[in-house]
Design an enzyme around this catalytic site. Structure first.
Site, short mmCIF file in Angstrom:
data_model
loop_
_atom_site.label_atom_id
_atom_site.label_comp_id
_atom_site.label_asym_id
_atom_site.label_seq_id
_atom_site.Cartn_x
_atom_site.Cartn_y
_atom_site.Cartn_z
N TYR A 141 0.82 -1.22 0.00
CA TYR A 141 0.00 0.00 0.00
C TYR A 141 0.85 1.27 0.00
O TYR A 141 0.35 2.36 -0.23
CB TYR A 141 -0.95 0.03 1.21
N LYS A 191 3.33 -15.56 2.59
CA LYS A 191 3.21 -16.31 1.33
C LYS A 191 4.63 -16.65 0.90
O LYS A 191 5.11 -16.28 -0.18
CB LYS A 191 2.48 -15.43 0.30
N ASP A 223 -3.18 -18.28 2.04
CA ASP A 223 -4.36 -18.94 1.45
C ASP A 223 -4.92 -19.98 2.43
O ASP A 223 -6.14 -20.09 2.60
CB ASP A 223 -4.04 -19.56 0.09
N ASP A 247 -5.31 -6.82 5.90
CA ASP A 247 -6.51 -6.09 5.47
C ASP A 247 -7.60 -7.11 5.11
O ASP A 247 -8.75 -7.04 5.58
CB ASP A 247 -6.14 -5.24 4.24
N ASP A 251 -11.00 -8.49 7.61
CA ASP A 251 -12.40 -8.33 7.19
C ASP A 251 -13.09 -9.69 7.17
O ASP A 251 -14.25 -9.81 7.56
CB ASP A 251 -12.49 -7.70 5.80
#
Ligand code: NAD
Length: 363
Positions: A141, A191, A223, A247, A251
């Site tokens: 980001y 990852k 994942d 992020d 959620d």
């Protein structure tokens, strides 16, 4: 104790839930003989309308001079057509960066009385009590370059995922610290089978772990973590991860509880003021109707009382007060289908204040 709190109501339902929060803080001040001073600042759409900038200098300076910052929410359809860098959300990103809020905490706990609101089966969510710790000021980001090059079919868009060892170390260390205080279990999410930044992340976790022999830790690919959060969320105590993975996972985890209007968050720096906010957005569809659920914002206050002010008794009393009103069956519109029992934002706030008085009776 005397504390100065910057209040940034923002847009949509932000001002409504912040008003609820200041009422509750005033009651806590009265009950426990503290002095809370509120200083207001503009952020997001309201700031764009007044000054042209989503994060005016004055707001930043108010925040820097405060002991903690409370944010309602920013954004809404009115500002959605503005160019990316002038959007309300840029105000929030800028604030996180300027206050160096590198650690975002999102606790996910189940209120038994709201279990039916979860889309997951009762036996899966029962007893869930986890904390997601997300790195907030680095990663994709913020990485440079971020730009578009070329035209037509050759047009290319670039974002950069970059982390330094020191950035990873400070958030991972926080993860171990929280795990030590909780059930002693840390899951680091990455990852590492694909990304170089994740391989550095993993190495750093292994290094930092040597300082926390009392914490059991493991690595999990993102994942798999996304799947495990739904399959068996009870297995997690503290999860620590980088910005974008955090992020998305936080959620996802919020839906374990089924109610966006309930979940708080805190963003912390090394030693400056922390930012406390509900995880929901500005809810333009219900703004101005007086029906917003204030409980996520009030739960954010419990985090402010705990982490920014070291006031555990006050935080516990507020947490228990929220618990009590839910146990007694009080609901805002988002929490029930039975419209005959629905409370407004103000009524729900008043119920919490009443319950708080009972909790704090021995002060
Ligand atoms: P949202 O969280 O605002 O709303 C999603 C749904 O949940 C809506 O139906 C809304 O009415 C409901 N809801 C949310 N909070 C509620 C509450 N406290 N009480 C009752 N119902 C509640 O998400 P969205 O609709 O995707 O986004 C709306 C705007 O908010 C967008 O501009 C978005 O960019 C912004 N946003 C801001 C933040 C932030 O300020 N931190 C976070 C997320 C979204």
């Amino acid at each position: 104790m005397k504390k100065r709190i910057a209040i940034l109501p923002g847009d949509g339902i932000g001002p409504e839930v912040c008003e609820s929060a200041t009422k509750v803080l005033n009651e806590i001040a009265r009950l426990y003989k503290h002095e809370f001073e509120f200083v207001y600042g503009d952020l997001g759409g309201v700031a764009i309308d007044k000054t042209g900038s989503p994060l005016p200098e004055e707001t930043l300076s108010i925040c820097k001079q405060s002991d903690a910052v409370l944010l309602g929410a920013v954004g809404g359809p009115k500002w959605e057509t503005l160019p990316g860098h002038q959007r309300p959300e840029q105000g929030l990103l800028g604030l996180r960066k300027q206050l160096e809020l590198f650690a975002n905490l999102r606790p996910v706990t189940i209120y038994d009385s709201l279990a039916e609101a979860s889309p997951l089966k009762n036996e899966i969510i029962e007893g869930v009590d986890l904390l997601i710790l997300r790195e907030l000021t680095g990663g994709i980001y913020f990485g440079e370059p971020r730009e578009r090059r070329g035209e037509g079919a050759q047009e290319t868009a670039i974002d950069t995922l970059v982390y330094s060892r020191s950035e990873i170390e400070r958030i991972v260390r926080k993860g171990f610290e929280f795990a030590k205080e909780r059930r002693g279990q840390l899951t680091s999410v990455d990852k590492a089978n694909v990304l170089e930044s994740s391989r550095l992340w993993r190495e750093t976790v292994d290094e930092v772990a040597k300082d926390y022999p009392e914490v059991t830790y493991s690595h999990m690919l993102v994942d798999n973590a996304a799947m495990q959060l739904i399959r068996n969320p009870r297995q997690f105590d503290v999860m620590v991860t980088e910005n974008m993975f955090g992020d998305i996972l936080s959620d996802e985890a919020s839906m374990i509880t089924g109610s966006l209007g309930m979940l708080p968050s805190a963003s912390m720096s090394q030693d400056g003021p922390g930012l406390f906010e509900p995880i929901h957005g500005s809810a333009p569809d219900i703004a101005g109707k007086g029906i917003a659920n204030p409980l996520a914002t009030l739960s954010s206050l419990t985090m402010m009382l705990t982490f920014a002010f070291q006031m555990p008794d006050e935080a516990n009393a507020l947490q228990e007060a929220i618990h009590d009103v839910l146990e007694k069956g009080y609901r805002t519109a988002d929490l029930t289908n039975d419209q005959s029992k629905v409370l407004s934002t103000v009524e729900m706030t008043d119920r919490v204040i009443e319950a708080l008085g009972e909790k704090a009776v021995n002060v």
